[in-house]
Design an enzyme around this catalytic site. Structure first.
Site, short mmCIF file in Angstrom:
data_model
loop_
_atom_site.label_atom_id
_atom_site.label_comp_id
_atom_site.label_asym_id
_atom_site.label_seq_id
_atom_site.Cartn_x
_atom_site.Cartn_y
_atom_site.Cartn_z
N CYS A 47 0.86 -1.19 0.00
CA CYS A 47 0.00 0.00 0.00
C CYS A 47 0.89 1.24 0.00
O CYS A 47 2.01 1.22 0.50
CB CYS A 47 -0.87 -0.02 1.26
SG CYS A 47 -1.83 1.47 1.56
N SER A 49 0.76 3.72 1.84
CA SER A 49 1.12 4.17 3.20
C SER A 49 2.46 3.58 3.63
O SER A 49 3.22 4.24 4.34
CB SER A 49 0.03 3.77 4.20
OG SER A 49 -1.21 4.30 3.81
N HIS A 52 5.02 5.72 2.01
CA HIS A 52 5.19 7.03 2.65
C HIS A 52 6.30 6.98 3.71
O HIS A 52 6.95 7.98 3.97
CB HIS A 52 3.88 7.48 3.33
CG HIS A 52 2.80 7.89 2.37
ND1 HIS A 52 3.07 8.46 1.14
CD2 HIS A 52 1.45 7.87 2.46
CE1 HIS A 52 1.93 8.75 0.53
NE2 HIS A 52 0.92 8.38 1.31
N HIS A 68 0.86 -3.68 6.36
CA HIS A 68 -0.36 -3.57 7.19
C HIS A 68 -1.60 -4.08 6.46
O HIS A 68 -2.70 -3.88 6.93
CB HIS A 68 -0.57 -2.11 7.60
CG HIS A 68 -0.78 -1.20 6.43
ND1 HIS A 68 0.24 -0.74 5.65
CD2 HIS A 68 -1.92 -0.72 5.88
CE1 HIS A 68 -0.26 -0.01 4.68
NE2 HIS A 68 -1.57 0.02 4.78
N CYS A 175 -6.74 -3.37 4.20
CA CYS A 175 -6.53 -1.92 4.05
C CYS A 175 -7.21 -1.36 2.80
O CYS A 175 -8.28 -0.79 2.88
CB CYS A 175 -5.06 -1.51 4.06
SG CYS A 175 -4.91 0.29 3.90
P1 PAD Z 1 -1.36 4.82 -5.17
O1 PAD Z 1 -0.03 5.41 -5.22
O2 PAD Z 1 -1.59 3.46 -5.72
O3 PAD Z 1 -2.43 5.81 -5.86
C1 PAD Z 1 -2.30 7.20 -5.88
C2 PAD Z 1 -2.74 7.72 -7.24
O4 PAD Z 1 -2.70 9.15 -7.21
C3 PAD Z 1 -1.83 7.27 -8.39
O5 PAD Z 1 -2.61 6.68 -9.40
C4 PAD Z 1 -1.17 8.57 -8.85
O6 PAD Z 1 -0.93 8.59 -10.25
C5 PAD Z 1 -2.20 9.61 -8.45
N1 PAD Z 1 -1.65 10.96 -8.26
C6 PAD Z 1 -0.45 11.32 -7.72
N2 PAD Z 1 -0.33 12.66 -7.71
C7 PAD Z 1 -1.47 13.16 -8.25
C8 PAD Z 1 -1.95 14.48 -8.51
N3 PAD Z 1 -1.22 15.56 -8.18
N4 PAD Z 1 -3.19 14.62 -9.06
C9 PAD Z 1 -3.94 13.54 -9.39
N5 PAD Z 1 -3.53 12.25 -9.17
C10 PAD Z 1 -2.32 12.08 -8.61
O7 PAD Z 1 -1.78 4.85 -3.61
P2 PAD Z 1 -2.91 4.05 -2.80
O8 PAD Z 1 -4.14 3.95 -3.60
O9 PAD Z 1 -2.30 2.83 -2.20
O10 PAD Z 1 -3.12 5.08 -1.58
C11 PAD Z 1 -3.64 6.37 -1.84
C12 PAD Z 1 -3.51 7.25 -0.62
O11 PAD Z 1 -4.37 6.75 0.42
C13 PAD Z 1 -2.10 7.25 -0.01
O12 PAD Z 1 -1.79 8.55 0.48
C14 PAD Z 1 -2.23 6.28 1.12
O13 PAD Z 1 -1.24 6.51 2.12
C15 PAD Z 1 -3.62 6.62 1.61
C16 PAD Z 1 -4.26 5.57 2.47
N6 PAD Z 1 -5.09 6.00 3.46
C17 PAD Z 1 -5.70 5.12 4.27
C18 PAD Z 1 -6.65 5.61 5.31
O14 PAD Z 1 -7.06 4.84 6.19
N7 PAD Z 1 -7.06 6.86 5.23
C19 PAD Z 1 -5.50 3.75 4.10
C20 PAD Z 1 -4.70 3.33 3.07
C21 PAD Z 1 -4.06 4.23 2.25
ZN ZN Z 2 -2.83 0.87 3.52
#
Ligand code: PAD
Ligand code: ZN
Ligand code: ZN
Length: 378
Positions: A47, A49, A52, A68, A175
């Site tokens: 993921c 996260s 990050h 996770h 997740c």
């Molecule tokens: P990912 O990297 O697979 O997806 C992110 C997407 O955003 C990619 O397709 C990128 O191309 C796109 N992107 C990047 N920059 C831009 C921009 N400026 N404008 C438009 N699109 C853009 O990540 P993911 O889907 O695994 O996770 C996404 C986010 O969610 C990430 O920050 C992660 O840490 C967070 C997350 N939050 C929780 C929660 O509980 N809130 C849980 C899991 C993940």
């Molecule tokens: Zn996650």
């Protein structure tokens, strides 16, 4: 021969400092203490996260075992554990559910105060680690640490799931899937006929698209700077996809024009402060709601015009899709088994554990949605 009560030697991927690759080494995993569970991890998703931490955006204590989003089998349990037993198939929970704190007791709360997110300790509840490498402790990550053949979690942070569930798929319920889908159905409570915009079409954003579709949204606009994500987004329910780089004006102005004043619901699923504001500004000033799902960098702050809120928009955050984890994860797995939703389109790569660095490279270069790492044959 049973391993219960003994130290287990196994392989784990350790991160020593940000911006350095994982090294797979042999670690020692202590037996679970009271109210703890030792799990053999069989499948774990990758993921953003986790990434990050690698990029340095998310502050944690090193060395650390990340991961996770996983599924496995209970190897042994500590004293007093009643909700799982050895042999049970389980999913570790990065948001625990203690059932006793104000968040757990509140009907709308899901961020149990026993969590180790935000300012993380990297330790179990008693202030120690169960992992050692060459005699030195290694930190846990968000109470789960799944990039290892064995981990130890608190009983509050593990859910028993259907014994027939395919672990190499349902690990995403730990997740990515639950976070995105729940952001739409639980946090925003998207209504039939509404218009939604999802910023970021990775594993979590695409799950938000699926949630918007399941809730009956009639227009779902995907926003991403990587146009290679558009085909999958459309397959999962996006009605249109746009790339901010194709426009001279800010993307919020484009969305406001496309939707006669703004969307009903927007989701930021990237983790950038600029796109959090753009997502807020994209929703309708009277009744629009924007949900912040992406994890922002630890040290970041946001400056924005208060008029965006004064004029009636609602801004909310959503962790783990607002699901009460221990209650909801078994039900989500049952729903998956009953074919109420699919996970296959989200899993673009399945790799052996030792290819963990390759899996992160696929994520960073935008080539994967979710990679699942297999530790044994699940
Ligand atoms: P990912 O990297 O697979 O997806 C992110 C997407 O955003 C990619 O397709 C990128 O191309 C796109 N992107 C990047 N920059 C831009 C921009 N400026 N404008 C438009 N699109 C853009 O990540 P993911 O889907 O695994 O996770 C996404 C986010 O969610 C990430 O920050 C992660 O840490 C967070 C997350 N939050 C929780 C929660 O509980 N809130 C849980 C899991 C993940
Ligand atoms: Zn996650
Ligand atoms: Zn709690």
């Amino acid at each position: 021969m049973s391993t219960a009560g003994k130290v287990i030697k196994c392989k784990a991927a350790i991160i020593w400092e940000p911006k350095k690759p994982f090294s797979i080494v042999e670690i020692e995993v202590a037996p679970p203490k009271a109210h703890e569970v030792r799990i053999q991890i069989l499948a774990t998703g990758v993921c953003r996260s986790d990434d990050h931490v690698l990029s340095g955006a998310l502050a944690v204590k090193f060395p650390i075992i990340l991961g996770h989003e996983a599924a496995g089998v209970v190897e042994s349990i500590g004293e007093g554990v009643t909700s799982v037993k050895p042999g049970d198939k389980v999913i570790p929970l990065f948001v625990p559910q203690c059932g006793e704190c104000r968040a757990c007791l509140h009907p709308r709360g899901n961020l149990c105060t026993k969590n180790d997110l935000g300012v993380s300790t990297g330790l179990m509840a008693d202030g120690t680690s169960r992992f050692t490498y060459q005699g030195k402790p290694v930190h846990h990550f968000v109470g789960t640490s799944t990039f290892t053949e064995y981990t130890v979690v608190c009983e509050n942070a593990v859910a028993k799931i259907d014994a027939a569930a395919p672990l190499e798929k349902v690990c995403l319920i730990g997740c990515g899937f639950s976070t995105g889908y729940g952001a739409a159905v639980n946090s925003a409570k998207v209504e039939p006929g509404s218009t939604c915009a999802v910023f970021g079409l990775g594993g979590v954003g695409l799950s938000a698209v699926m949630g918007c579709k399941a809730a009956g949204a009639s227009r779902i606009i995907g926003v991403d700077i990587n146009k290679d994500k558009f085909a999958k987004a459309k397959e999962l329910g996006a009605t249109e996809c746009i790339n901010p780089q194709d426009f001279k004006k800010p993307i919020q102005d484009v969305l406001i024009e496309m939707t006669d004043g703004g969307v009903d619901y927007s989701f930021e699923v990237i983790g950038r402060t600029e796109t959090m504001i753009a997502a807020l500004a994209s929703c309708h000033m009277n009744f629009g709601t924007s949900v912040a799902v992406g994890v922002p960098p630890s040290a970041s702050e946001i400056t924005f015009s208060p008029m965006l809120l004064f004029t009636g928009r609602t801004w909310m955050g959503s962790v783990f899709g607002a699901w009460k984890s221990k209650d909801s994860v078994p039900k989500l797995v049952s729903d998956f088994m009953a074919k109420k939703f699919t996970l296959d389109p989200l899993i673009t790569h399945t790799l052996p554990f030792h290819k963990i660095n390759e899996a992160f490279e696929l994520l960073r270069t935008g080539k994967s949605i979710r990679s699942v790492l297999l530790l044994q044959n699940p």
